[in-house]
Design an enzyme around this catalytic site. Structure first.
Site, PDB file in Angstrom:
ATOM      1  N   ASP A  53      33.765  36.986  32.825  1.00 23.11           N
ATOM      2  CA  ASP A  53      34.235  38.222  33.436  1.00 23.11           C
ATOM      3  C   ASP A  53      34.455  39.295  32.375  1.00 23.11           C
ATOM      4  O   ASP A  53      34.540  39.006  31.179  1.00 23.11           O
ATOM      5  CB  ASP A  53      35.564  37.969  34.158  1.00 23.11           C
ATOM      6  N   ASP A  70      38.874  39.717  37.434  1.00 23.71           N
ATOM      7  CA  ASP A  70      39.038  38.422  38.107  1.00 23.71           C
ATOM      8  C   ASP A  70      40.504  38.000  38.080  1.00 23.71           C
ATOM      9  O   ASP A  70      41.087  37.820  37.005  1.00 23.71           O
ATOM     10  CB  ASP A  70      38.182  37.369  37.399  1.00 23.71           C
ATOM     11  N   LYS A  73      37.880  40.960  42.010  1.00 26.57           N
ATOM     12  CA  LYS A  73      38.136  39.703  42.717  1.00 26.57           C
ATOM     13  C   LYS A  73      39.632  39.431  42.664  1.00 26.57           C
ATOM     14  O   LYS A  73      40.182  39.142  41.607  1.00 26.57           O
ATOM     15  CB  LYS A  73      37.344  38.555  42.080  1.00 26.57           C
TER      16      LYS A  73
END
Length: 749
Positions: free
Chosen positions: A538, A566, A595
């Protein structure tokens, strides 16, 4: 007992039928029915990570060319092919494709077959990541069958069970053709969606199986009165290699009357089962001791430096359980034990009366299962430097220098010698991977690490300390990982790391009171990070055991091989602390832009004033977080799948889910999916519904949208000109084109 002729004929016919198949049953009159099912996280028909486009959604059981539905019945008479392009084998739950039968709890079984591995690991050029697997499985409950056809905006939630696997797993995450056999067992699951304190064990018992040379071998899974046996043998051989685990009642916890046994594949694997047989016998199950979750061991972290430039010295420590700490200096106690709270900083000031002083700390927890004394010892050396509060460092610096600009120190010595309130000045150059150890100085101010020149590059940095300011440095090759608390990270550039660029996380053995908390990442950039598995790299991550108060503000994440931002959360850890992301941009990452959680754990994260552009999956995603998210003033543009996806909770209604205000969804070309948002919405949001399938009137006014040019960088890595994405999206927001509110029918306006 005498049988009537018709009865004898019936018995004879049944016996012939059973002998004609590969199934033998000692306790049942009727052969079990076999079925196929796919369930659990990442088995939905949209899952696409490291999956070939034509294989997206494939999680199938096939017999004689026919794909089984959940209602189809089958047996073991013909070869069975199981192919999975989704799911995962996780610590507390599974997503998988399963060919299974249900057995009563009062029988034991032996299941064996030849297994041919047709393909293992991603079919793309990515490497395995140990979430894929295949083999034989027994579990106490099934998950809910995945939706087919899939309701747009819905993805499968975790499916947890107690289980035993005889699993084909990657040997080392480096090869798709070399695997090993593992006995994997999970215990302590009490809820179908998972819970904390469940335990998984993975025991390898057959290493380095080369699939190019031996793609077919024999596998066996057996339940006995006191446990389970997994076994492997070469094709055509009875030379079994086996492994045993105790606890035959492990698979009768959530369902006391039945369990489910069969063959599985998960994530990226394809196998064919042949010559399969299932034999059952009456069980006299030996009760196991009640499952007792392993608790976190008491931990005493020394947070004092091994070097001091002053006679006044703060002895500092942190603990993960309430208790007392007593300090000894050169064998003498510095006073009675002092009370210390879990997670708080303990500090006791003393004087260094000699060149080298020896310290011992004795920690006695007052809570938890283990209340025995814990001791740790360390030494402190006094040194003299030119200016202790301003230390200069060079890649060529030496420990014996005085830390002046003309005689810089090495990085390790400078970190240990820097007092609270001091600054560590980095000269230009490349620094090898560096660890800043646990420290907790705060009373004299935060410590600062920053360049004195233009380009100080670290090839990996681990910040275990608290109360540090890290400014203006560059990270490459290895990640920047933050495990301390109350740190400020500013104007940092991370790129081309082999994992996530900048990550806040905690080790799994420290306990929640010591989780990384209250860290600020400000005005930083992370790009072009890539793990060998083509996943998990990420841009920014605040995940895996993080406490409250972590903030990302003004961050730019782009071109990473996974998510831009993330906030993943594992079931076994319990909910993370809430994270705030604001004024940030996520551009062209291979998975999601933002996310916001994971594995069904409810956490009230916030994302505000941020932009997701051209990410290869979703722009803003709950990622199975059903918590009270706050999502406001965000823009999503041209993300490949959903611009916004926030799923309905399987646990409670929309009124306990997120709050959405002033969010805007844009596309320059028609997309495949509507936005899918469940929660508390109002009229300020503008989400997309595909016009061809919509009966909702769309605004008539239109304005052409032109994408801005990409950011340009000089050879030194600095921006040549400011990015104009923010200006672009602000303009677009004033001309809302082909957008309107979209909601699930159950969600009020």
């Amino acid at each position: 007992m005498k049988y009537a002729a018709s009865g004898l004929l019936s018995v004879a016919l049944n016996s012939l039928l059973l002998l004609g198949s590969n199934q033998r049953f000692a306790t049942q009159d009727v052969a079990p029915v076999w079925r196929g099912i796919a369930f659990g996280q990442s088995t939905d028909v949209n899952f696409a990570t490291n999956v070939l486009p034509e294989k997206v959604g494939v999680n199938d059981v096939t017999i004689n060319g026919k794909k089984l539905t959940v209602n189809d019945k089958a047996d073991l008479s013909a070869p069975i092919t199981i192919e999975s392009r989704g799911g995962k084998i996780a610590n507390t739950h599974d997503g998988l494709t399963f060919f299974y039968t249900q057995l009563p709890a009062n029988v034991n079984f032996t299941l064996q077959s030849d297994v041919t591995v047709e393909q293992f690991g991603p079919e793309s050029d990515a490497k395995p990541n140990a979430q894929e697997g295949a083999g034989l499985l027994v579990r106490d409950i099934l998950g809910v069958p995945r939706q087919e056809p899939l309701k747009e905006g819905y993805e499968e939630f975790p499916a947890a069970s107690n289980m035993v696997m005889n699993a084909i797993m990657t040997q080392d995450k480096k090869s798709k053709t070399e695997v090993k056999m593992q006995l994997i067992s999970r215990n302590g699951v009490t809820q179908p969606w998972g819970n904390t304190n469940a335990e998984i064990t993975r025991t390898s018992y057959q290493e380095k199986i080369n699939l190019e040379q031996t793609p077919t071998f024999r596998l066996k899974l057996e339940r006995t009165n006191d446990g389970f046996i997994t076994a492997y043998a070469p094709k055509g051989s009875d030379q079994w290699v086996s492994k045993t685990v105790k606890g035959a009642d492990l698979v009768t916890h959530q369902d006391k009357d039945h369990y489910y046994v069969g063959f599985f594949a998960s994530r990226n694997a394809k196998i064919t089962i042949s010559n399969a047989s299932l034999t059952t016998s009456p069980a006299n199950t030996k009760p196991s001791a009640p499952f007792k979750a392993e608790t976190t061991a008491p931990l005493l972290q020394v947070a004092s430096s091994s070097l001091s430039t002053s006679d006044t010295y703060p002895v500092q420590a942190r603990v993960n359980y309430n208790g007392t700490v007593e300090v000894f200096q050169n064998g003498k106690s510095l006073g009675k034990p002092q009370r210390v709270r879990a997670g708080d900083d303990f500090s006791l000031t003393t004087r260094l009366t000699q060149q080298k002083s020896d310290f011992k700390l004795v920690y006695i927890p007052s809570e938890g299962e283990d209340k025995t004394a814990k001791e740790t010892s360390f030494s402190v050396e006094k040194i003299t430097l030119a200016d202790a509060r301003n230390l200069y460092v060079s890649p060529e610096g030496k420990a014996g220098n005085d830390g002046s600009k003309n005689a810089p120190l090495d990085i390790k010595t400078a970190i240990n010698a820097l007092p609270g309130g001091g600054t560590l000045w980095l000269m230009d150059g490349d620094y090898s991977a560096t660890v800043i150890p646990v420290s907790a100085t705060q009373r004299k101010g935060m410590k600062t690490l920053m360049p004195v020149g233009k380009k100080a590059v670290f090839h990996g940095l681990q910040l275990n300390a608290s109360y540090w300011k890290v400014k203006g440095i560059e990270i490459t090759e290895k990640s920047f990982r933050i495990e301390g608390s109350h740190n400020q990270i500013e104007r940092l550039l991370a790129h081309h790391c082999d994992n996530t660029g900048i990550q806040v996380s905690s080790s799994d053995n420290v306990g929640r009171p010591l989780w990384a908390s209250h860290n600020l990442i400000l005005n930083s950039e992370s790009h072009s990070n890539q793990h060998p598995s083509k996943k998990d790299a990420d841009g920014f991550a605040v995940k895996m055991r993080v406490g409250e108060g972590n903030v990302i503000r003004g961050a730019f994440s782009h071109d990473n091989v996974d998510d831009g931002f993330d906030l993943f959360n594992k079931i076994e850890d319990g909910p993370n602390g809430a994270v705030m992301i604001e004024n940030s941009i996520s551009l062209n990452n291979t998975s999601n832009g933002f996310k916001l959680g994971g594995e069904g754990q409810p956490v009230a994260h916030q994302v505000k004033n941020s932009i997701a552009i051209g990410n290869h999956m979703d722009g803003f995603s709950d990622n199975f977080n059903p918590g009270a998210l706050q999502v406001s003033n965000n823009i999503a543009l041209d993300n490949v799948r959903f611009n916004f996806i926030f799923r309905p909770s399987p646990y409670y209604g929309y009124e306990k889910q997120g709050i959405f205000k002033n969010n805007v969804s844009l596309r320059t070309q028609p997309g495949k999916y509507d936005d899918a948002v469940v929660g508390r919405l109002d009229a300020s949001n503008y989400f997309i519904r595909i016009i061809e399938r919509s009966t909702v009137r769309v605004r008539k006014s239109r304005r052409r949208i032109t994408n801005p040019s990409r950011c340009q960088r000089s050879s030194a890595g600095m921006k040549k000109a400011a990015c104009n994405w923010v200006i672009f999206c602000r303009r677009s927001n004033r001309h809302k084109t082909q957008r309107h509110r979209n909601r699930y029918p159950s969600t009020p306006a």
